[in-house]
Write a protein that holds these residues in place. Structure first.
Motif, short mmCIF file in Angstrom:
data_model
loop_
_atom_site.label_atom_id
_atom_site.label_comp_id
_atom_site.label_asym_id
_atom_site.label_seq_id
_atom_site.Cartn_x
_atom_site.Cartn_y
_atom_site.Cartn_z
N ASP A 48 0.84 -1.04 0.12
CA ASP A 48 -0.07 0.01 -0.11
C ASP A 48 0.90 1.16 0.16
OD1 ASP A 48 -2.89 1.05 0.56
OD2 ASP A 48 -1.61 1.99 2.30
N LEU A 114 5.95 6.93 -9.82
CA LEU A 114 5.47 5.62 -10.39
C LEU A 114 6.47 4.53 -10.26
CD1 LEU A 114 4.75 6.97 -13.80
CD2 LEU A 114 2.98 6.29 -12.03
N TYR A 117 5.30 2.76 -7.24
CA TYR A 117 4.22 1.59 -7.65
C TYR A 117 5.00 0.59 -8.15
CZ TYR A 117 0.54 -0.17 -9.98
OH TYR A 117 -0.55 -1.18 -10.68
N TYR A 118 5.93 0.57 -8.75
CA TYR A 118 6.49 -0.39 -9.50
C TYR A 118 7.20 -1.41 -8.68
CZ TYR A 118 9.39 -3.20 -12.44
OH TYR A 118 10.17 -4.31 -13.17
N VAL A 121 4.51 -3.30 -6.49
CA VAL A 121 4.05 -4.22 -7.21
C VAL A 121 5.03 -5.50 -7.17
CG1 VAL A 121 3.39 -5.08 -9.54
CG2 VAL A 121 2.68 -2.88 -8.77
N GLY A 128 2.31 -8.11 -7.16
CA GLY A 128 1.05 -7.37 -8.08
C GLY A 128 -0.09 -7.32 -7.08
N ILE A 130 -1.54 -5.37 -5.17
CA ILE A 130 -1.77 -3.93 -4.85
C ILE A 130 -2.87 -3.33 -5.33
CG2 ILE A 130 -0.32 -3.08 -6.73
CD1 ILE A 130 0.76 -0.73 -4.95
N ASP A 131 -3.84 -2.43 -4.67
CA ASP A 131 -4.91 -1.87 -5.32
C ASP A 131 -4.33 -0.88 -6.32
OD1 ASP A 131 -7.35 -0.65 -5.81
OD2 ASP A 131 -8.03 -0.52 -3.72
N SER A 132 -4.53 -1.10 -7.48
CA SER A 132 -4.10 -0.29 -8.71
C SER A 132 -4.87 0.83 -8.82
CB SER A 132 -3.82 -1.15 -9.97
OG SER A 132 -2.77 -1.84 -9.66
N PHE A 135 -4.46 3.53 -6.42
CA PHE A 135 -3.17 4.32 -6.68
C PHE A 135 -3.27 5.10 -8.01
CE2 PHE A 135 0.62 4.81 -9.45
CZ PHE A 135 1.38 5.21 -8.31
N ALA A 136 -4.14 4.79 -8.63
CA ALA A 136 -4.33 5.73 -9.93
C ALA A 136 -5.35 6.50 -9.45
CB ALA A 136 -5.14 4.82 -11.17
N GLY A 211 -10.16 5.11 -5.44
CA GLY A 211 -9.97 4.54 -6.67
C GLY A 211 -11.53 5.15 -7.20
#
Length: 241
Positions: A48, A114, A117-118, A121, A128, A130-132, A135-136, A211
């Motif tokens: 997170d 970013l 985030y990577y 992940v 992977g 993670i709540d993408s 994040f977005a 999100g």
């Protein structure tokens, strides 16, 4: 307008401002997200990045006014504002160009996140995890928050010829818009508390961080930016009164 944008952005890149802003933002967020044990994602146990999005608005609260404080205040102090206003530019183009240059620099600071985030992940178990969407949404919210802070900062700079005063006015203005309405809402209960809270940025920023990109939240941010830029244009026009 794009000529003003290019000139202002190049001026940022040719001065220490851009590099100080980027450096401070990345060092501060990096320490809190990866190093300090009370907030580090490595010790948190969950994939997170909420620490980043909780901290970034408070950093922007000071960094963005530092970017915007020179936009009009410096022109007034140097006596070049009249020369600038005699060029074949409308007040709207002048304000828009300076505003977009400040916003572009602020958004540039978000690009390296970013990599955060990577990294999360890849570190997730399983990979992977993670709540993408969150994040977005948080990244969009932070970009819109930067847009509002930049608009407030440009307005503050147009009100004075002193950069320090412009900085302080912008910081106070950003703080009031971001946190002031939440504090005021806490004095009430039920419906009044909700509606007062909706007048501030924090409530809409929290919604985006879940999100959920709601058109009402987007409309709020765009409306505040438009109001601040129109007020800046009005301040410039007042020279003719």
């Amino acid at each position: 307008m794009f000529a003003v944008l290019r000139k202002e952005f190049n001026a940022f890149l040719n001065s220490p401002v851009a590099y100080v802003v980027l450096g401070v933002f990345l060092v501060a967020t990096g320490l809190f997200v990866w190093v300090f044990p009370d907030s580090s994602v490595l010790d948190y146990g969950f994939a997170d990045l909420q620490t980043l999005f909780n901290l970034a608005p408070w950093i922007f609260l000071f960094l963005i006014p530092a970017i915007t404080m020179r936009t009009f205040a410096e022109e007034k102090k140097a006596g070049t504002i009249e020369l600038l206003l005699t060029r074949p530019l409308t007040d709207g183009q002048l304000v828009g160009g300076k505003y977009l240059a400040c916003l572009l620099l602020a958004l540039l600071a978000l690009v390296p996140t970013l990599l955060y985030y990577y990294s999360v992940v890849k570190l997730g178990a399983p990979e992977g995890n993670i709540d993408s969407a969150a994040f977005a949404g948080s990244l969009i919210g932070l970009a819109l928050l930067a847009a509002v802070f930049a608009a407030i900062g440009v307005l503050a700079s147009a009100l004075t010829r002193d950069q320090i005063i412009a900085f302080l006015v912008a910081v106070v203005g950003c703080f009031l818009v971001y946190s002031g309405f939440d504090s005021l809402a806490s004095l009430f209960e039920g419906g009044p508390a909700y509606y007062i809270g909706q007048l501030g940025i924090a409530a809409h920023y929290r919604d985006l961080s879940k999100g959920l990109v709601d058109s009402r939240d987007l409309l709020y941010f765009f409306s505040v930016v438009a109001a601040m830029l129109l007020a800046t244009r009005l301040v410039l026009r007042s020279r003719n009164w």
